[in-house]
Design an enzyme around this catalytic site. Structure first.
Site, short mmCIF file in Angstrom:
data_model
loop_
_atom_site.label_atom_id
_atom_site.label_comp_id
_atom_site.label_asym_id
_atom_site.label_seq_id
_atom_site.Cartn_x
_atom_site.Cartn_y
_atom_site.Cartn_z
CB THR A 10 18.88 11.79 8.26
OG1 THR A 10 20.14 11.26 7.96
CG2 THR A 10 19.04 13.20 8.81
N GLY A 62 21.93 3.73 13.85
CA GLY A 62 21.52 2.97 12.66
C GLY A 62 21.00 1.58 12.99
CB CYS A 80 16.84 5.17 14.12
SG CYS A 80 15.79 6.30 13.18
CB THR A 105 19.46 6.11 11.17
OG1 THR A 105 18.74 7.25 11.65
CG2 THR A 105 20.95 6.42 11.20
#
EC number: 3.4.25.2
Length: 182
Positions: free
Chosen positions: A2, A157, A160, A163
């Protein structure tokens, strides 16, 4: 994994995180809540790592906050000591980002409690991307803490795969006047 990011600016501190839970290369859930308010809403906490491990650590950390009447640093150090020395806790794999109106800290399973430079925290799989983005925004814009956290999470986001763009954002306003960074 995360991405969790914490930004402090102009008497506000924000901890924000995405909602993706992955099992290997599969997205299991997209709307997990990895950021919480603790100790009568006076402390923000976010986690990166194993979900079950993090919930165990949230409970332990909240009990340390109660024991130390909400003193963030004392509670963090006590949790880190237990985490490092307790045989069962030692196996937990997670990182915690915690903040109150005066301090922002990273707590690790190695027994480390770190107060980062510029009160900027970015942990998890997208942490490096979020940290780079947040640093650039802190140094080159007048955006507030929440906007910086949101934009840096969006950038993480986009890069990755662990994410996503479902964010949980918690914010505290400080009544304590903090010294300005040089």
């Amino acid at each position: 994994m995360t991405t969790i990011v914490s930004v402090r600016r102009n008497n506000k501190v924000v901890i924000a995180g995405d909602g993706q839970v992955s099992l290997g290369n599969t997205v299991m859930k997209g709307n997990a809540r990895k950021v919480r308010r603790l100790y009568n809403n006076k402390v923000l906490a976010g986690f990166a790592g194993g979900t079950a491990d993090a919930f165990t650590l949230f409970e332990k950390f909240e009990s340390k906050l109660q024991m130390h009447q909400g003193h963030l640093t004392k509670a963090a150090v006590e949790l880190a000591k237990d985490w490092r020395s307790d045989r069962a806790l030692r196996k937990l794999e997670a990182l915690l980002a915690v903040a109150d109106e005066t301090a922002s800290l990273i707590i690790t399973g190695n027994g480390d409690v770190v107060q980062p430079e510029n009160d900027l925290i970015a942990i998890g799989s997208g942490g490096n991307f979020a940290q780079a983005a947040a640093t650039a925004l802190l140094e080159n814009t007048d955006l507030d803490a929440r906007e910086i956290a949101e934009k840096s999470l969006n950038i993480a986001g986009d890069i990755c795969v662990f994410t996503n763009h479902h964010h949980t954002i918690e914010e505290l306003e400080s009544t304590v006047e903090l010294p300005k960074p040089e």
